[in-house]
Design an enzyme around this catalytic site. Sequence first.
Site, PDB file in Angstrom:
ATOM      1  CG  ASN A 196      40.809  -7.345  23.080  1.00 21.94           C
ATOM      2  OD1 ASN A 196      41.635  -8.107  22.833  1.00 21.94           O
ATOM      3  ND2 ASN A 196      40.555  -6.352  22.426  1.00 21.94           N
ATOM      4  NE  ARG A 236      40.508  -8.889  18.818  1.00 26.81           N
ATOM      5  CZ  ARG A 236      41.575  -8.136  18.582  1.00 26.81           C
ATOM      6  NH1 ARG A 236      42.417  -7.719  19.498  1.00 26.81           N
ATOM      7  NH2 ARG A 236      42.232  -7.915  17.543  1.00 26.81           N
ATOM      8  CG  HIS A 242      40.949  -5.141  12.159  1.00 32.90           C
ATOM      9  ND1 HIS A 242      41.723  -4.479  11.243  1.00 32.90           N
ATOM     10  CD2 HIS A 242      41.311  -5.001  13.477  1.00 32.90           C
ATOM     11  CE1 HIS A 242      42.560  -3.838  12.221  1.00 32.90           C
ATOM     12  NE2 HIS A 242      42.642  -4.173  13.254  1.00 32.90           N
ATOM     13  CG  LEU A 299      41.689   3.716   8.608  1.00 30.22           C
ATOM     14  CD1 LEU A 299      41.732   5.046   7.821  1.00 30.22           C
ATOM     15  CD2 LEU A 299      42.645   2.801   7.592  1.00 30.22           C
ATOM     16  NE  ARG A 306      50.508  -5.430  12.839  1.00 34.29           N
ATOM     17  CZ  ARG A 306      48.980  -5.430  13.333  1.00 34.29           C
ATOM     18  NH1 ARG A 306      48.234  -6.004  12.361  1.00 34.29           N
ATOM     19  NH2 ARG A 306      48.594  -5.092  14.323  1.00 34.29           N
ATOM     20  CB  ILE A 311      43.611   6.720  12.016  1.00 36.67           C
ATOM     21  CG1 ILE A 311      45.127   6.550  12.825  1.00 36.67           C
ATOM     22  CG2 ILE A 311      43.720   7.671  10.784  1.00 36.67           C
ATOM     23  CD1 ILE A 311      45.954   5.648  12.012  1.00 36.67           C
ATOM     24  CD  GLU A 320      36.171   5.796  15.869  1.00 40.49           C
ATOM     25  OE1 GLU A 320      36.202   6.011  16.977  1.00 40.49           O
ATOM     26  OE2 GLU A 320      36.315   4.106  15.615  1.00 40.49           O
ATOM     27  CG  ASN A 321      39.466  10.460  16.959  1.00 38.19           C
ATOM     28  OD1 ASN A 321      38.563  11.016  17.241  1.00 38.19           O
ATOM     29  ND2 ASN A 321      39.867   9.182  17.362  1.00 38.19           N
ATOM     30  CD  GLU A 330      37.301  -4.060  17.184  1.00 35.74           C
ATOM     31  OE1 GLU A 330      37.743  -3.033  17.759  1.00 35.74           O
ATOM     32  OE2 GLU A 330      38.195  -4.718  16.663  1.00 35.74           O
TER      33      GLU A 330
HETATM   34  P1  ADP Z   1      44.119   0.256  18.351  1.00 37.90           P
HETATM   35  O1  ADP Z   1      44.137  -0.493  17.154  1.00 37.90           O
HETATM   36  O2  ADP Z   1      45.323   0.016  19.301  1.00 37.90           O
HETATM   37  O3  ADP Z   1      42.597   0.122  19.224  1.00 37.90           O
HETATM   38  P2  ADP Z   1      42.991   2.930  17.779  1.00 37.90           P
HETATM   39  O4  ADP Z   1      41.888   2.532  17.047  1.00 37.90           O
HETATM   40  O5  ADP Z   1      42.728   3.631  19.272  1.00 37.90           O
HETATM   41  O6  ADP Z   1      44.180   1.578  17.945  1.00 37.90           O
HETATM   42  O7  ADP Z   1      43.882   4.059  16.899  1.00 37.90           O
HETATM   43  C1  ADP Z   1      44.925   4.392  17.585  1.00 37.90           C
HETATM   44  C2  ADP Z   1      45.581   5.412  16.448  1.00 37.90           C
HETATM   45  O8  ADP Z   1      44.703   6.583  16.246  1.00 37.90           O
HETATM   46  C3  ADP Z   1      46.781   6.175  16.691  1.00 37.90           C
HETATM   47  O9  ADP Z   1      47.877   6.559  15.416  1.00 37.90           O
HETATM   48  C4  ADP Z   1      46.581   7.613  16.997  1.00 37.90           C
HETATM   49  O10 ADP Z   1      47.390   8.468  16.832  1.00 37.90           O
HETATM   50  C5  ADP Z   1      45.253   7.766  15.999  1.00 37.90           C
HETATM   51  N1  ADP Z   1      44.483   8.866  16.609  1.00 37.90           N
HETATM   52  C6  ADP Z   1      43.557   8.979  17.455  1.00 37.90           C
HETATM   53  N2  ADP Z   1      43.173  10.384  17.500  1.00 37.90           N
HETATM   54  C7  ADP Z   1      43.716  11.088  16.262  1.00 37.90           C
HETATM   55  C8  ADP Z   1      43.561  12.230  15.977  1.00 37.90           C
HETATM   56  N3  ADP Z   1      42.662  13.309  16.341  1.00 37.90           N
HETATM   57  N4  ADP Z   1      44.222  12.509  14.556  1.00 37.90           N
HETATM   58  C9  ADP Z   1      45.083  11.806  14.408  1.00 37.90           C
HETATM   59  N5  ADP Z   1      45.255  10.286  14.568  1.00 37.90           N
HETATM   60  C10 ADP Z   1      44.510  10.008  15.835  1.00 37.90           C
END
Ligand code: ADP
Length: 401
Positions: free
Chosen positions: A9, A86, A175, A204, A236, A326, A328-329, A380
């Site tokens: 990727n 990718r 995506h 997200l 963005r 975002i 997931e977490n 992915e």
């Molecule tokens: P990418 O699109 O580069 O693969 P990710 O899917 O890893 O990025 O997402 C990154 C985003 O997820 C960042 O804004 C990060 O702060 C957010 N994130 C990760 N863990 C948490 C959390 N526990 N709470 C809020 N945001 C989170």
Amino acid sequence: MDDSILVVNCGSSSLKLALFDHDHQKITSALAERLNQSDAFARINGDETPVHLPSGASHSQALAALVNAFKDRALMTGGPMAVGHRVVHGGETFREASLIDDQTVSAIEACAALAPLHNPVNLAGIRAMQALFPNVPQVAVFDTAYHQTLPERAYRYALPERCYSDWGVRRYGFHGTSHYFMAHEAARLLDKTPATSSIISAHLGNGCSITAIQNGLSVDTSMGLTPLEGLVMGTRSGDVDPGLFDYLASRGMSAGDVHEMLNKESGLQGLSGQTNDMRTLCELADHGHEPSQLAIDVFCFRLARYIGAMTASLTKLDALVFTGGIGENSARIRQNTTRHLHLLGIELDPDLNEHHGRWSDGRISSPDSRYPALVIPTNEELVIAREASRLAAAGTEHSEE
Ligand code: ADP
């Protein structure tokens, strides 16, 4: 040759390389950053010692160094059985993943005008791996391919026809690999098949997009001609009034300045004036930083509006799915978003939302929610590894016929 699969990727200044075994279990992965800069850097995940890269290392030098490092650590014994790449933009040419031959390379080159930051580096990765493994099948998996099932009413802009027919101006969506994975994982968790389930998938991460999936097929999505359209993202802007361009030109900004601002200085970064990182933003908001709270509020409200908009493309809804860093977490972002969706009847269970990881079915909605909401980690790389081995095997069978 061993029976491993490599997944590549390449981003504009970074790359990720993952190694899978023949059962599609991930063996290891690696990251190279600040490519083409004097402090280029590479590391195998979980390994403290960096992999040596020459100063200003290119994508191809980094890939060669990382493949050697995998071999030195006996993670790979020979060449892989397939390499999956990718590729961001497949235009209207690619409705699915494709074995890479000269024709595929030309078609990816032809789409580069639509993704100038991505397709050229994706091609650099393809050429590097072809040089390292000339006899190994290489497969391109496109971010846009899954969205090629969008109906015309969803992919056309209300612009003069020539924009579409002469220049390919339409909504492509991105995506796709992640949204495809959501369609399959959600169906599995709901005890259905993808062909009989309909979901809204919200990816997200740093980039954000949302897709309406009807009976397994993408029927609407928030990103458009480029990944700039739609939701608020890390840097963005997402949707803006196109009248903005004229207005900013009258204020002295060039097209290049506006492009730079909308892609790199907007979104969460622009609104908060502090950071594009949602976790940091939540901490800042907790300490009373009002612009950070505003950034969160705009992000969640825009997302909720889009969730509502996606229902126009569905005849039923089996689940709303959150994924990406975002999605997931962050229980807080999921809660702040769904609180705008009372009319739709989506209600989260606060405890499940906070601790969803403990429940294997990913469900975070309350029992009386009209529609279930799920959290599903995206993968992915796994989709790319599966596609690469599937097409490599099909190609080998074909050549043996
Ligand atoms: P990418 O699109 O580069 O693969 P990710 O899917 O890893 O990025 O997402 C990154 C985003 O997820 C960042 O804004 C990060 O702060 C957010 N994130 C990760 N863990 C948490 C959390 N526990 N709470 C809020 N945001 C989170």
